[in-house]
Design a protein around this motif. Structure first.
Motif, PDB file in Angstrom:
ATOM      1  N   THR A  22     -18.795  30.680  31.920  1.00 15.85           N
ATOM      2  CA  THR A  22     -18.101  30.411  30.712  1.00 15.85           C
ATOM      3  C   THR A  22     -18.083  28.704  30.276  1.00 15.85           C
ATOM      4  OG1 THR A  22     -16.907  32.322  30.317  1.00 15.85           O
ATOM      5  CG2 THR A  22     -16.099  30.576  28.743  1.00 15.85           C
ATOM      6  N   LYS A  23     -17.600  28.185  31.604  1.00 14.50           N
ATOM      7  CA  LYS A  23     -17.236  26.564  31.481  1.00 14.50           C
ATOM      8  C   LYS A  23     -18.478  25.954  31.496  1.00 14.50           C
ATOM      9  CE  LYS A  23     -14.716  22.866  33.425  1.00 14.50           C
ATOM     10  NZ  LYS A  23     -13.662  22.649  34.517  1.00 14.50           N
ATOM     11  N   ILE A  24     -19.553  26.272  32.575  1.00 10.80           N
ATOM     12  CA  ILE A  24     -20.829  25.379  32.541  1.00 10.80           C
ATOM     13  C   ILE A  24     -22.053  26.247  32.234  1.00 10.80           C
ATOM     14  CG2 ILE A  24     -19.722  23.857  34.421  1.00 10.80           C
ATOM     15  CD1 ILE A  24     -21.117  25.438  36.699  1.00 10.80           C
ATOM     16  N   GLY A  25     -21.960  27.323  31.744  1.00 13.55           N
ATOM     17  CA  GLY A  25     -23.146  28.131  31.293  1.00 13.55           C
ATOM     18  C   GLY A  25     -23.859  28.913  32.388  1.00 13.55           C
ATOM     19  N   MET A  26     -23.659  28.718  33.645  1.00 17.98           N
ATOM     20  CA  MET A  26     -24.120  29.560  34.869  1.00 17.98           C
ATOM     21  C   MET A  26     -23.318  29.675  35.981  1.00 17.98           C
ATOM     22  SD  MET A  26     -26.383  26.543  36.510  1.00 17.98           S
ATOM     23  CE  MET A  26     -27.126  27.246  37.898  1.00 17.98           C
ATOM     24  N   VAL A  27     -23.674  30.621  36.807  1.00 21.33           N
ATOM     25  CA  VAL A  27     -22.742  30.437  38.064  1.00 21.33           C
ATOM     26  C   VAL A  27     -23.937  29.866  39.117  1.00 21.33           C
ATOM     27  CG1 VAL A  27     -21.571  31.943  39.920  1.00 21.33           C
ATOM     28  CG2 VAL A  27     -21.421  32.459  37.410  1.00 21.33           C
ATOM     29  N   PRO A  28     -23.320  28.594  39.507  1.00 25.81           N
ATOM     30  CA  PRO A  28     -24.558  28.034  40.544  1.00 25.81           C
ATOM     31  C   PRO A  28     -24.358  28.684  41.787  1.00 25.81           C
ATOM     32  CG  PRO A  28     -23.326  26.154  39.506  1.00 25.81           C
ATOM     33  CD  PRO A  28     -22.749  27.568  39.039  1.00 25.81           C
ATOM     34  N   ASN A  29     -25.591  29.103  42.720  1.00 25.76           N
ATOM     35  CA  ASN A  29     -25.630  29.777  43.893  1.00 25.76           C
ATOM     36  C   ASN A  29     -24.493  29.239  44.775  1.00 25.76           C
ATOM     37  OD1 ASN A  29     -27.749  31.395  43.045  1.00 25.76           O
ATOM     38  ND2 ASN A  29     -29.191  30.087  43.914  1.00 25.76           N
ATOM     39  N   LEU A  30     -24.234  27.996  44.840  1.00 28.78           N
ATOM     40  CA  LEU A  30     -23.227  27.521  45.591  1.00 28.78           C
ATOM     41  C   LEU A  30     -21.830  28.346  45.490  1.00 28.78           C
ATOM     42  CD1 LEU A  30     -21.738  25.812  47.836  1.00 28.78           C
ATOM     43  CD2 LEU A  30     -21.322  23.920  45.696  1.00 28.78           C
ATOM     44  N   PHE A  31     -21.543  28.563  43.892  1.00 25.18           N
ATOM     45  CA  PHE A  31     -20.400  28.856  43.693  1.00 25.18           C
ATOM     46  C   PHE A  31     -20.365  30.370  44.251  1.00 25.18           C
ATOM     47  CE2 PHE A  31     -18.397  25.990  40.669  1.00 25.18           C
ATOM     48  CZ  PHE A  31     -19.198  24.880  40.884  1.00 25.18           C
ATOM     49  N   ALA A  32     -21.300  30.847  43.838  1.00 24.85           N
ATOM     50  CA  ALA A  32     -21.642  32.574  44.230  1.00 24.85           C
ATOM     51  C   ALA A  32     -21.616  32.668  45.754  1.00 24.85           C
ATOM     52  CB  ALA A  32     -22.834  33.154  43.714  1.00 24.85           C
ATOM     53  N   THR A  33     -21.906  31.848  46.530  1.00 19.68           N
ATOM     54  CA  THR A  33     -21.997  31.925  47.885  1.00 19.68           C
ATOM     55  C   THR A  33     -20.607  31.662  48.150  1.00 19.68           C
ATOM     56  OG1 THR A  33     -24.420  31.026  48.252  1.00 19.68           O
ATOM     57  CG2 THR A  33     -22.894  30.652  49.993  1.00 19.68           C
ATOM     58  N   LEU A  34     -19.846  30.631  47.901  1.00 15.77           N
ATOM     59  CA  LEU A  34     -18.370  30.428  48.273  1.00 15.77           C
ATOM     60  C   LEU A  34     -17.621  31.806  47.684  1.00 15.77           C
ATOM     61  CD1 LEU A  34     -17.961  26.835  47.250  1.00 15.77           C
ATOM     62  CD2 LEU A  34     -17.854  27.711  49.466  1.00 15.77           C
ATOM     63  N   ALA A  35     -17.986  32.634  46.746  1.00 12.99           N
ATOM     64  CA  ALA A  35     -17.323  33.620  46.373  1.00 12.99           C
ATOM     65  C   ALA A  35     -17.464  34.832  47.435  1.00 12.99           C
ATOM     66  CB  ALA A  35     -17.923  34.101  45.040  1.00 12.99           C
ATOM     67  N   ARG A  36     -18.199  34.830  48.531  1.00  9.56           N
ATOM     68  CA  ARG A  36     -18.007  35.613  49.536  1.00  9.56           C
ATOM     69  C   ARG A  36     -16.706  35.606  50.353  1.00  9.56           C
ATOM     70  NH1 ARG A  36     -21.769  39.623  49.897  1.00  9.56           N
ATOM     71  NH2 ARG A  36     -23.715  39.113  48.992  1.00  9.56           N
ATOM     72  N   ALA A  37     -16.264  34.428  50.234  1.00 12.55           N
ATOM     73  CA  ALA A  37     -14.661  34.092  50.705  1.00 12.55           C
ATOM     74  C   ALA A  37     -14.157  33.637  49.615  1.00 12.55           C
ATOM     75  CB  ALA A  37     -14.871  33.367  51.790  1.00 12.55           C
ATOM     76  N   PRO A  38     -13.483  34.391  48.621  1.00 12.61           N
ATOM     77  CA  PRO A  38     -12.515  33.965  47.600  1.00 12.61           C
ATOM     78  C   PRO A  38     -11.771  32.965  47.978  1.00 12.61           C
ATOM     79  CG  PRO A  38     -12.908  36.436  47.684  1.00 12.61           C
ATOM     80  CD  PRO A  38     -13.285  35.846  48.938  1.00 12.61           C
ATOM     81  N   ALA A  39     -10.905  32.786  48.918  1.00  8.63           N
ATOM     82  CA  ALA A  39     -10.188  31.610  49.485  1.00  8.63           C
ATOM     83  C   ALA A  39     -10.919  30.379  49.264  1.00  8.63           C
ATOM     84  CB  ALA A  39      -9.492  31.842  50.686  1.00  8.63           C
ATOM     85  N   ALA A  40     -12.003  30.398  49.708  1.00  7.85           N
ATOM     86  CA  ALA A  40     -12.922  29.249  49.504  1.00  7.85           C
ATOM     87  C   ALA A  40     -13.354  28.650  48.384  1.00  7.85           C
ATOM     88  CB  ALA A  40     -14.443  29.324  50.956  1.00  7.85           C
ATOM     89  N   LEU A  41     -13.782  29.715  47.727  1.00  8.54           N
ATOM     90  CA  LEU A  41     -13.929  29.561  46.266  1.00  8.54           C
ATOM     91  C   LEU A  41     -12.717  28.954  45.525  1.00  8.54           C
ATOM     92  CD1 LEU A  41     -15.981  29.506  43.621  1.00  8.54           C
ATOM     93  CD2 LEU A  41     -15.160  32.023  43.344  1.00  8.54           C
ATOM     94  N   ASN A  42     -11.811  29.615  45.691  1.00  3.95           N
ATOM     95  CA  ASN A  42     -10.455  29.016  44.985  1.00  3.95           C
ATOM     96  C   ASN A  42     -10.211  27.646  45.365  1.00  3.95           C
ATOM     97  OD1 ASN A  42     -10.446  31.400  43.275  1.00  3.95           O
ATOM     98  ND2 ASN A  42      -9.169  32.393  44.717  1.00  3.95           N
TER      99      ASN A  42
END
Length: 179
Positions: free
Chosen positions: A25-45
């Protein structure tokens, strides 16, 4: 192909999906970096919280992009170099300023001192001499700003290393590593 696959929004747990949707919503896409970090929610957050904190610091958006470009070039991270070239343009960096930042310099004296400091931090693995600090201080970089540059460098090293390990697919206009 990425060695660590990005987490698809629909495969994420509800909390992580909400976080990724907020990014989209904020940037118009979910960059692959963010989606990769999402594999470890603590890392993404942790990444998102640090990004938010740094956005409220002394460095303006353009200066944060100078640090990001300097660090990406020094660490040979093509993903980050591609992303921050686009983001840097949005933050007001010209093509020349982007090229300078990649080389660890700037035509603006304070921005130059920030780029040099960032470059030295990466190349010297955080080991600054007293002369390095004196040079930064002489350019108007006080101790608080030195520390903020250190944290911005560490923040960008985090993404550089993540992309190196994951071999994240570049989802920005690709920029070549050679200057």
């Amino acid at each position: 192909m990425a060695r660590i696959q990005p987490l698809a929004l629909e495969a994420a747990d509800p909390t992580t999906a909400t976080t990724l949707q907020a990014v989209k919503t904020k940037i118009g896409m979910v960059p692959n970096l963010f989606a990769t970090l999402a594999r470890a929610p603590a890392a993404l957050n942790g990444y998102l919280a640090l990004a938010d904190a740094l956005s409220k610091g002394q460095l303006n958006a353009r200066q944060r992009e100078i640090v990001a470009l300097t660090v990406a070039q020094a660490n040979q991270c093509q993903y980050c170099l591609s992303a921050h070239t686009l983001i840097g343009k949005g933050a007001g960096l010209s093509e020349d300023a982007i090229r300078d930042a990649r080389a660890g310099k700037s035509s603006n004296p304070q921005d130059h001192a920030i780029a040099v400091l960032a470059s030295k931090l990466v190349k010297q693995q955080g080991n600054l001499s007293q002369a390095d600090l004196n040079t930064a201080h002489a350019a108007g970089i006080d101790d608080g700003l030195v520390l903020e540059v250190v944290v911005n460098v560490a923040f960008n090293v985090l993404t550089n290393y993540t992309n190196h390990v994951a071999e994240t697919d570049i989802d920005f206009p690709v920029v070549q590593m050679a200057l």
